[in-house]
Every structure is written in C-alpha cells, then in structure tokens.
Scaffold this motif. Structure first.
Motif, mmCIF file in Angstrom:
data_model
loop_
_atom_site.group_PDB
_atom_site.id
_atom_site.type_symbol
_atom_site.label_atom_id
_atom_site.label_comp_id
_atom_site.label_asym_id
_atom_site.label_seq_id
_atom_site.Cartn_x
_atom_site.Cartn_y
_atom_site.Cartn_z
ATOM 1 N N GLY A 269 64.013 32.287 37.743
ATOM 2 C CA GLY A 269 65.374 31.698 37.040
ATOM 3 C C GLY A 269 64.630 31.662 35.544
ATOM 4 N N SER A 270 63.537 31.584 35.260
ATOM 5 C CA SER A 270 62.632 31.159 34.322
ATOM 6 C C SER A 270 62.780 32.648 32.915
ATOM 7 C CB SER A 270 61.824 30.990 34.373
ATOM 8 O OG SER A 270 61.072 32.192 34.940
ATOM 9 N N GLN A 271 63.137 33.372 33.994
ATOM 10 C CA GLN A 271 62.604 34.788 33.234
ATOM 11 C C GLN A 271 61.427 35.120 32.220
ATOM 12 O OE1 GLN A 271 66.041 36.054 30.997
ATOM 13 N NE2 GLN A 271 67.909 36.666 32.085
ATOM 14 N N ILE A 272 60.432 34.566 33.131
ATOM 15 C CA ILE A 272 58.953 33.946 32.103
ATOM 16 C C ILE A 272 57.964 35.085 33.499
ATOM 17 C CG2 ILE A 272 56.960 32.923 31.098
ATOM 18 C CD1 ILE A 272 59.408 33.318 29.398
ATOM 19 N N SER A 273 56.848 35.577 32.988
ATOM 20 C CA SER A 273 56.150 35.907 33.306
ATOM 21 C C SER A 273 54.813 36.021 33.374
ATOM 22 C CB SER A 273 56.739 37.450 34.348
ATOM 23 O OG SER A 273 57.815 37.653 35.276
ATOM 24 N N GLU A 274 53.708 36.010 33.980
ATOM 25 C CA GLU A 274 52.042 36.274 33.260
ATOM 26 C C GLU A 274 51.902 38.099 33.504
ATOM 27 O OE1 GLU A 274 48.153 35.003 33.545
ATOM 28 O OE2 GLU A 274 48.899 35.061 35.856
ATOM 29 N N PHE A 275 51.294 38.232 32.365
ATOM 30 C CA PHE A 275 51.023 39.905 32.547
ATOM 31 C C PHE A 275 49.809 40.090 31.912
ATOM 32 C CE2 PHE A 275 55.900 39.763 31.383
ATOM 33 C CZ PHE A 275 56.557 40.817 31.607
ATOM 34 N N ILE A 276 49.285 40.905 32.427
ATOM 35 C CA ILE A 276 47.400 41.386 32.553
ATOM 36 C C ILE A 276 47.662 42.477 31.399
ATOM 37 C CG2 ILE A 276 45.921 41.257 33.858
ATOM 38 C CD1 ILE A 276 47.096 39.629 35.935
ATOM 39 N N PHE A 277 46.967 42.530 30.159
ATOM 40 C CA PHE A 277 47.098 43.669 29.389
ATOM 41 C C PHE A 277 46.046 44.809 29.670
ATOM 42 C CE2 PHE A 277 49.584 41.376 26.380
ATOM 43 C CZ PHE A 277 51.086 41.110 27.035
ATOM 44 N N GLN A 278 44.968 44.165 30.292
ATOM 45 C CA GLN A 278 43.164 45.272 30.605
ATOM 46 C C GLN A 278 44.374 45.807 31.879
ATOM 47 O OE1 GLN A 278 40.698 42.098 31.695
ATOM 48 N NE2 GLN A 278 41.224 41.412 33.528
ATOM 49 N N ASP A 279 44.957 45.279 32.874
ATOM 50 C CA ASP A 279 45.435 46.034 33.881
ATOM 51 C C ASP A 279 46.379 47.238 33.181
ATOM 52 O OD1 ASP A 279 44.506 44.457 35.428
ATOM 53 O OD2 ASP A 279 46.397 43.432 36.139
ATOM 54 N N TYR A 280 47.017 47.943 32.267
ATOM 55 C CA TYR A 280 48.009 48.716 31.307
ATOM 56 C C TYR A 280 46.832 49.791 31.099
ATOM 57 C CZ TYR A 280 50.961 44.573 32.684
ATOM 58 O OH TYR A 280 51.592 44.167 33.152
ATOM 59 N N ILE A 281 45.506 49.406 30.494
ATOM 60 C CA ILE A 281 44.951 49.752 29.641
ATOM 61 C C ILE A 281 44.703 51.774 30.065
ATOM 62 C CG2 ILE A 281 42.709 50.472 28.622
ATOM 63 C CD1 ILE A 281 42.632 47.441 27.962
ATOM 64 N N PRO A 282 44.295 52.028 32.196
ATOM 65 C CA PRO A 282 44.072 52.901 32.037
ATOM 66 C C PRO A 282 45.850 54.115 32.105
ATOM 67 C CG PRO A 282 42.977 51.630 33.731
ATOM 68 C CD PRO A 282 44.133 50.861 32.895
ATOM 69 N N CYS A 283 46.509 53.173 32.559
ATOM 70 C CA CYS A 283 48.108 53.789 32.186
ATOM 71 C C CYS A 283 48.189 54.510 31.128
ATOM 72 C CB CYS A 283 48.850 53.033 33.057
ATOM 73 S SG CYS A 283 49.555 53.822 34.832
ATOM 74 N N ILE A 284 48.239 53.497 30.063
ATOM 75 C CA ILE A 284 48.787 54.284 28.887
ATOM 76 C C ILE A 284 47.501 55.147 28.182
ATOM 77 C CG2 ILE A 284 47.803 52.643 26.206
ATOM 78 C CD1 ILE A 284 48.902 49.738 27.553
ATOM 79 N N LEU A 285 46.913 55.362 28.119
ATOM 80 C CA LEU A 285 45.576 56.319 27.891
ATOM 81 C C LEU A 285 45.987 57.140 28.819
ATOM 82 C CD1 LEU A 285 41.785 54.078 28.176
ATOM 83 C CD2 LEU A 285 43.483 54.895 25.807
ATOM 84 N N GLN A 286 45.999 57.258 29.936
ATOM 85 C CA GLN A 286 46.649 59.200 31.242
ATOM 86 C C GLN A 286 48.400 59.192 30.249
ATOM 87 O OE1 GLN A 286 46.682 58.107 35.091
ATOM 88 N NE2 GLN A 286 48.788 59.757 34.933
ATOM 89 N N ILE A 287 48.932 57.782 29.807
ATOM 90 C CA ILE A 287 50.665 58.937 29.834
ATOM 91 C C ILE A 287 50.579 59.064 28.592
ATOM 92 C CG2 ILE A 287 52.546 57.569 29.734
ATOM 93 C CD1 ILE A 287 52.472 55.932 31.507
ATOM 94 N N GLU A 288 49.565 58.777 26.873
ATOM 95 C CA GLU A 288 49.165 59.410 26.194
ATOM 96 C C GLU A 288 48.566 60.310 26.199
ATOM 97 O OE1 GLU A 288 51.237 57.871 23.141
ATOM 98 O OE2 GLU A 288 52.690 57.703 24.734
ATOM 99 N N ASP A 289 47.835 60.461 26.670
ATOM 100 C CA ASP A 289 47.283 61.323 27.332
ATOM 101 C C ASP A 289 45.431 62.033 26.209
ATOM 102 O OD1 ASP A 289 46.014 64.303 28.129
ATOM 103 O OD2 ASP A 289 47.094 65.400 25.929
ATOM 104 N N LEU A 290 45.355 60.283 26.169
ATOM 105 C CA LEU A 290 44.434 60.003 24.556
ATOM 106 C C LEU A 290 43.355 59.925 26.099
ATOM 107 C CD1 LEU A 290 45.694 57.222 22.860
ATOM 108 C CD2 LEU A 290 45.799 59.364 22.649
#
Length: 353
Positions: A269-290
């Motif tokens: 119910g807090s709507q607060i989570s922990e996000f680990i941005f470094q895990d998202y880097i491969p997806c960001i590069l892949q989807i943006e075709d970088l």
C-alpha cells in the motif's frame, strides 16, 4: 521438424517371382500381384508410400515400417513387367520410388497383417485400406504436433533473431502469444498487435501471421511462414529466402519489451519500491538500438529533463526509491569517441505484488 508418429508395425513384403501377363481383368494377376492392387506413379497412395520410405529412423517413427529385404515389381503402362527391384533399406526404397517413371505402376500383395503389441490383429486387405491407414497415421501425427506447437507458442514469450547476421531490424523483438491466438509484438520499444493461425499444408506445419495495423512491420511479417519446431525451446519461421529463429524465454529479466520497469512495493500500500537502474541498462541500449558502452562511455539517471541536460544531481544506479507511484526517469547516454549523447525517458512503476 522431428515427427513423432504413433507406432504400428506392419509386415509388408512384396514377393514376386512370375512375370507373365496377358488379357487381364480386374480379378486376374500380374505375376503374383492382382491387377486391382497395382499402384500408379501418379496416385496419391504412391506419394504416401514414398513418404513412408523417406522416413529416417533417427528422426521419425512411422506408422508403417517396411521389413527388408523384399522384391518389388515395376510395370509399364501396358501392364508389362519392366523391372524387378530387390530393396534392402528405406533410402534405397525411396530412391527407387523416385525413379519410377510417370505412367508406370508398382504392386503390393494383400492382405497386410500383423499382431500388435496389445495382442490385437492389424489387417489391411486392399489399397483403399492401406491409404486409410497411412492417412490416419498422418492425422494422428498432425494432432500431436498441433498440440505441441500450441503449447510452445503460448508458453512464456518468443524472442526473435534474424538468421542473416547483416540484418538486425527485428533482432531481440518479442512475440507474446495468448491462448486465443492473438499476440503482442514488441520491437524497439514499440507495441504491435495481431493474430496468428497454425495449420498444416499436407505434413508441413505453417503459421499465418497478421498484424492489425498497416505499416513496415506488417509488410515484413504478414505472410504464411513455414514453421519448423527444432526443440521445445526453439523454432524457425521461413518464407522464401527470409528466415527467423524464435527462442522461448520465460525469465522476464532476460528479454526486453518497452522502457517501462516495475518493482514490488516494499510495504504493501505504500506505492514505494526500490529500483536498481543498472539492471535496466542492457534493455535501454537494446530498445534504443544503441552501441554497447565502453569504459570511456557513460550512462546516468536523473529525475528531471533539466538535470539530464545539465548533468546535475545524478541518481544512484544501485538503489533508488520512487517519488510517485508512476514516475518518469531521464537517462543520459554519452559516447566519448563520437562525442554524442542521448537523453532517453523511461517509466518506473511501483506495483503491489
């Protein structure tokens, strides 16, 4: 595609020693083969027998298994014996059948019979029953493959790779197929919807794909694709000279769909989570075709567009708590060699798990 047929063993020996024929009616014999049992090269049954003979034991189990060696007579259009073939193997039988000229025939003696493993007698008394037996076997095989293919298509997602290494337009695109045959297709962060239908053309498995919205993606995919199941984890789609490999993937962290990342609430119910941005880097590069990042390049995450523009107040990539339940984060990617940078918005969402 490996075909898993149901096993029925038929002892089929075409034994012929006498070659005379003249003024025959349908009840007379040519050699030891009755005239009504001749199977013409152009007939559907001849084609079915060819398919049985083409079976490779390492890859398939067929409903009819020829027991070698045996002798087969070949007749010309005048019902004269033109060849006596002694056959010792499936490949040899297949080669001989392929060499039978149009207009010629082969003969099989009936009845064909055997005792099955359950003790029941299996009996084929004429050409029609032989054709029906092979047809039934193929139908059972198709039902088995349709079930297998349906389960394959609807489990997890399917990640696309292009068999031509020089083409990457759909590399790592994702098909997510529902039970009703509809799909969602993700490519470079874009979402597309459509349907596909799985069916057989003779014994070939096909998948007919239709994207709902017109456009380049629909132009590239809206075809009838010959489908080959390589394993429970992999299959290929082929149309003319274009071929894709689809690989099953069940772990969400191993594939990318859109630049939307979710994490479970730390407290319900807090709507607060922990996000680990470094895990998202491969997806960001892949989807943006970088390009992949080198040691000289950099990537950073910011709460606002202004911070990203000015490279101020970078966020921790190892642990970040969101401010709102759904929030936009701005990612700045910088390539030193080309002196180029990209600012990419991503969405993070806190969810109840």
């Amino acid at each position: 595609m490996k075909k898993h047929f149901f096993k029925i063993l038929l002892i089929t020996v075409i034994g012929v020693l006498s070659f005379s024929c003249s003024d025959l009616d349908d009840n007379e014999e040519i050699g030891t083969v009755a005239l009504e049992n001749l199977i013409q090269k152009e007939s559907e049954l001849f084609g079915l027998i060819e398919r049985v003979a083409e079976t490779e034991d390492d890859d398939e189990i067929t409903c009819i298994k020829f027991i070698y060696a045996f002798t087969m007579l070949e007749f010309d259009s005048d019902l004269m014996v033109v060849s006596e073939h002694v056959i010792s193997s499936d490949p040899e039988f297949s080669l001989i059948l392929q060499g039978v000229p149009d207009g010629n025939s082969i003969g099989i003696n009936f009845p064909i019979q055997s005792i099955l493993e359950n003790g029941e007698e299996f009996l084929i008394q004429n050409k029609d029953e032989l054709k029906q037996a092979i047809d039934d076997c193929i139908e059972l095989q198709q039902e088995e493959l349709v079930g297998q293919c349906s389960n394959l298509l609807q489990e997890c997602v399917w990640v696309v790779s292009h068999d031509d290494e020089d083409v990457d337009a759909y590399e790592n695109a994702v098909f997510d197929v529902a039970d009703d045959g509809t799909f969602v297709f993700y490519n470079n962060g874009e979402l597309y919807e459509g349907t596909w239908i799985v069916y057989f053309i003779e014994d070939e498995l096909h998948t007919n794909i239709t994207f709902e919205a017109p456009g380049m993606t629909a132009d590239d995919w809206n075809f009838d694709w010959k489908t080959e199941i390589l394993s429970n984890e992999m299959m290929t789609f082929t149309n003319d000279d274009i071929s894709f490999t689809l690989t099953k993937e069940c772990e969400e962290e191993n594939y990318c769909t859109q630049l939307i990342f979710s994490a479970c609430e730390e407290v319900a119910g807090s709507q607060i989570s922990e996000f680990i941005f470094q895990d998202y880097i491969p997806c960001i590069l892949q989807i943006e075709d970088l390009e992949e990042l080198t040691e000289d390049d950099s990537i950073a995450f910011y709460e606002t567009q202004m911070d990203a523009d000015t490279e101020t107040n970078p966020l921790s990539q190892e642990s970040y708590q969101n401010i709102t339940q759904e929030q936009t984060i701005y990612v700045r990617v910088y390539y030193t060699l080309s002196d180029e940078f990209y600012i990419i918005p991503i969405t993070i969402i806190s969810t109840t798990c």
